[in-house]
Write a protein that holds these residues in place. Structure first.
Motif, PDB file in Angstrom:
ATOM      1  N   VAL A   1       0.958  -1.433   0.160  1.00  0.00           N
ATOM      2  CA  VAL A   1      -0.160   0.329   0.217  1.00  0.00           C
ATOM      3  C   VAL A   1       0.597   1.273  -0.249  1.00  0.00           C
ATOM      4  O   VAL A   1       0.179   2.236  -0.442  1.00  0.00           O
ATOM      5  N   TYR A   2       2.258   1.024   1.173  1.00  0.00           N
ATOM      6  CA  TYR A   2       2.384   2.189   1.171  1.00  0.00           C
ATOM      7  C   TYR A   2       3.445   2.805  -0.405  1.00  0.00           C
ATOM      8  O   TYR A   2       3.675   3.991  -0.792  1.00  0.00           O
ATOM      9  N   ALA A   3       3.864   1.716  -1.196  1.00  0.00           N
ATOM     10  CA  ALA A   3       4.681   1.959  -2.173  1.00  0.00           C
ATOM     11  C   ALA A   3       3.730   1.905  -3.318  1.00  0.00           C
ATOM     12  O   ALA A   3       3.935   3.569  -4.583  1.00  0.00           O
ATOM     13  N   VAL A   4       2.129   1.682  -3.515  1.00  0.00           N
ATOM     14  CA  VAL A   4       1.416   2.371  -4.652  1.00  0.00           C
ATOM     15  C   VAL A   4       0.688   3.865  -3.912  1.00  0.00           C
ATOM     16  O   VAL A   4       0.611   4.775  -4.941  1.00  0.00           O
ATOM     17  N   ALA A   5       0.463   4.205  -2.899  1.00  0.00           N
ATOM     18  CA  ALA A   5       0.506   5.155  -2.320  1.00  0.00           C
ATOM     19  C   ALA A   5       1.588   6.551  -2.312  1.00  0.00           C
ATOM     20  O   ALA A   5       1.478   7.700  -3.443  1.00  0.00           O
TER      21      ALA A   5
ATOM     22  N   ALA B   1       9.932  -0.919  -5.864  1.00  0.00           N
ATOM     23  CA  ALA B   1       8.611  -1.024  -6.200  1.00  0.00           C
ATOM     24  C   ALA B   1       7.413   1.121  -6.523  1.00  0.00           C
ATOM     25  O   ALA B   1       7.394   0.598  -8.041  1.00  0.00           O
ATOM     26  N   ALA B   2       7.702   1.842  -5.551  1.00  0.00           N
ATOM     27  CA  ALA B   2       7.374   2.902  -6.046  1.00  0.00           C
ATOM     28  C   ALA B   2       7.963   3.718  -6.869  1.00  0.00           C
ATOM     29  O   ALA B   2       7.357   4.465  -7.758  1.00  0.00           O
ATOM     30  N   ALA B   3       8.967   3.470  -6.788  1.00  0.00           N
ATOM     31  CA  ALA B   3       9.879   4.182  -7.683  1.00  0.00           C
ATOM     32  C   ALA B   3       9.884   3.503  -9.585  1.00  0.00           C
ATOM     33  O   ALA B   3      10.075   3.865 -10.070  1.00  0.00           O
ATOM     34  N   LEU B   4       9.918   2.080  -9.095  1.00  0.00           N
ATOM     35  CA  LEU B   4       9.394   1.376 -10.576  1.00  0.00           C
ATOM     36  C   LEU B   4       8.359   1.720 -11.540  1.00  0.00           C
ATOM     37  O   LEU B   4       7.647   2.235 -12.200  1.00  0.00           O
ATOM     38  N   LEU B   5       7.190   2.279 -10.030  1.00  0.00           N
ATOM     39  CA  LEU B   5       5.224   2.492 -10.918  1.00  0.00           C
ATOM     40  C   LEU B   5       5.909   3.399 -11.048  1.00  0.00           C
ATOM     41  O   LEU B   5       5.384   4.137 -12.665  1.00  0.00           O
ATOM     42  N   TYR B   6       6.666   4.795 -10.671  1.00  0.00           N
ATOM     43  CA  TYR B   6       6.831   5.784 -11.552  1.00  0.00           C
ATOM     44  C   TYR B   6       8.352   6.365 -12.288  1.00  0.00           C
ATOM     45  O   TYR B   6       7.774   7.391 -13.011  1.00  0.00           O
ATOM     46  N   ALA B   7       8.301   5.068 -12.154  1.00  0.00           N
ATOM     47  CA  ALA B   7       9.409   5.294 -13.613  1.00  0.00           C
ATOM     48  C   ALA B   7       8.832   5.565 -14.765  1.00  0.00           C
ATOM     49  O   ALA B   7       9.893   6.421 -15.291  1.00  0.00           O
TER      50      ALA B   7
END
Length: 391
Positions: free
Chosen positions: A180-184, A243-249
């Motif tokens: 949840v943290y990574a997605v948020a 994971a957050a960085a990959l989503l934001y890549a």
């Protein structure tokens, strides 16, 4: 009435009251310039929307969600219909919806530190806050961003506390919290570039919390670090941020360009450090339009805030939502989440002006948790204690 049912009914009352307050005079005024930009972007085809935001001061997620919202409500082009001005209400209602969710998220955050009474008071403070009512009626991304900030704070705190307290041995683990943290975190960065300051502050707290939990006595009245208790939580934190960085890549090159070569040169003057702090405090306490002469009330709020921090570090008088009593380091997350990003902004503003009081709103939910705890403690302290009976 069972206490749990009573608390749920009281929370529902707070949510309904906050909704009614935000509905009052919603769309009574015409959209101002920035709000008009929001609706026009939301009415643009998706490729054009993304292309425009790639050169704008804000990322695209809020505009994409607003576009979906307006399509559902019958405004696919972002223009008012010929027979009226319903666009203002429809677009503003999306911020209102996020603002009401933020009341509930503040309650959930407060329940990780205190009992239901403090959570209800914190939620009521958000429901009544002029700062929150203002942005719950504005067709901009700040209320949505603040909600994502509350979710990221909740999830990161839950993940760190589970990995460092041994609760994971008794429950299903902290994997869901890190996810949840990574997605948020990624969603927040897709909403506001200033969300990065919150993530930096949260991660500094997380590293400190993990480091403190790994200390152990070495038998000579000194403390050393237990590396075995340090590696796994730090690895989880790094993986969640990866994971957050990959989503934001996909957006990261654009974000870097905007940071190093902004499309709009800074038009603000570098703020005075103390004046910016005072303005931010007045906004949090009394609303963004609070004049400077309200400083005596702001001082009273400061006293309540200090009382709240003190009360939260004491043994809890009631059960927290997850059954884990907060440590002093846990409690420090609340001021860190509000004032850590602000301090980072003010420091960078020494080089290039970044500060505006509106951005403090993104970091505001934790402020009201401390305020709720302070008012709860003051209320309990003001009530007469029952006299002990004869022995």
């Amino acid at each position: 009435m069972p206490p749990r049912l009573r608390d749920r009914l009281l929370l529902l009352s707070v949510l309904l009251g906050g909704t009614a307050l935000r509905l009052f005079r919603l769309a009574a005024d015409s959209l101002w310039y920035d709000e008009t930009v929001s609706t026009l972007l939301a009415g643009s085809p998706l490729p054009e929307l993304i292309r425009h935001t790639a050169g704008d001061i804000h990322p695209p997620l809020y505009y994409i969600l607003l576009r979906g919202w307006l399509i559902v409500l019958g405004y696919p082009t972002g223009h008012a219909d010929p027979t009226g001005n319903g666009l203002e209400f429809a677009a503003g209602f999306f911020s209102l919806f996020c603002g009401v969710l933020l009341i509930g998220l503040t309650y959930a955050l407060a329940r990780r530190f205190a009992d239901a009474r403090a959570g209800l008071i914190a939620a009521a403070l958000v429901a009544l806050s002029p700062y929150h009512v203002w942005y719950s009626q504005e067709v901009r991304m700040y209320t949505f961003g603040a909600g994502l900030g509350a979710v990221a704070t909740l999830a990161l705190m839950e993940g760190v506390r589970r990995e460092t307290s041994g609760v994971k041995r008794q429950t299903s683990g902290a994997g869901w919290a890190w996810g949840v943290y990574a997605v948020a975190a990624a969603a927040g960065m897709y909403t506001l570039y200033y969300f990065a300051f919150l993530l930096i502050a949260l991660n500094l707290w997380a590293l400190a919390r993990i480091g403190l939990s790994a200390r152990r006595p070495d038998g000579r009245s000194r403390l050393t670090l237990d590396v075995s208790r340090l590696v796994f939580p730090v690895s989880c934190l790094l993986l969640a941020n990866l994971a957050a960085a990959l989503l934001y890549a996909p957006w990261m090159p654009i974000a870097w360009r905007q940071a190093t070569d902004p499309p709009v040169p800074p038009w603000r003057l570098a703020p005075g450090f103390l004046s910016a702090l005072a303005e931010s405090w007045r906004a949090l306490a009394l609303g963004q339009a609070a004049p400077a002469w309200t400083w005596p009330v702001a001082l009273v709020v400061l006293a309540v805030y200090v009382a709240g921090l003190w009360a939260l570090t004491r043994p809890p008088s009631g059960q927290t939502a997850n059954g884990i009593a907060p440590s002093t380091c846990d409690v420090l997350l609340l001021p860190v989440a509000t004032f850590g990003p602000l301090l980072l902004i003010l420091l960078i503003s020494l080089l290039t002006p970044l500060y505006h009081v509106r951005y403090v709103f993104t970091y505001s939910p934790a402020f009201y948790v401390v305020g709720g705890a302070g008012l709860t403690w003051l209320w309990a302290a003001s009530r007469p204690r029952p006299e002990a009976g004869p022995r």
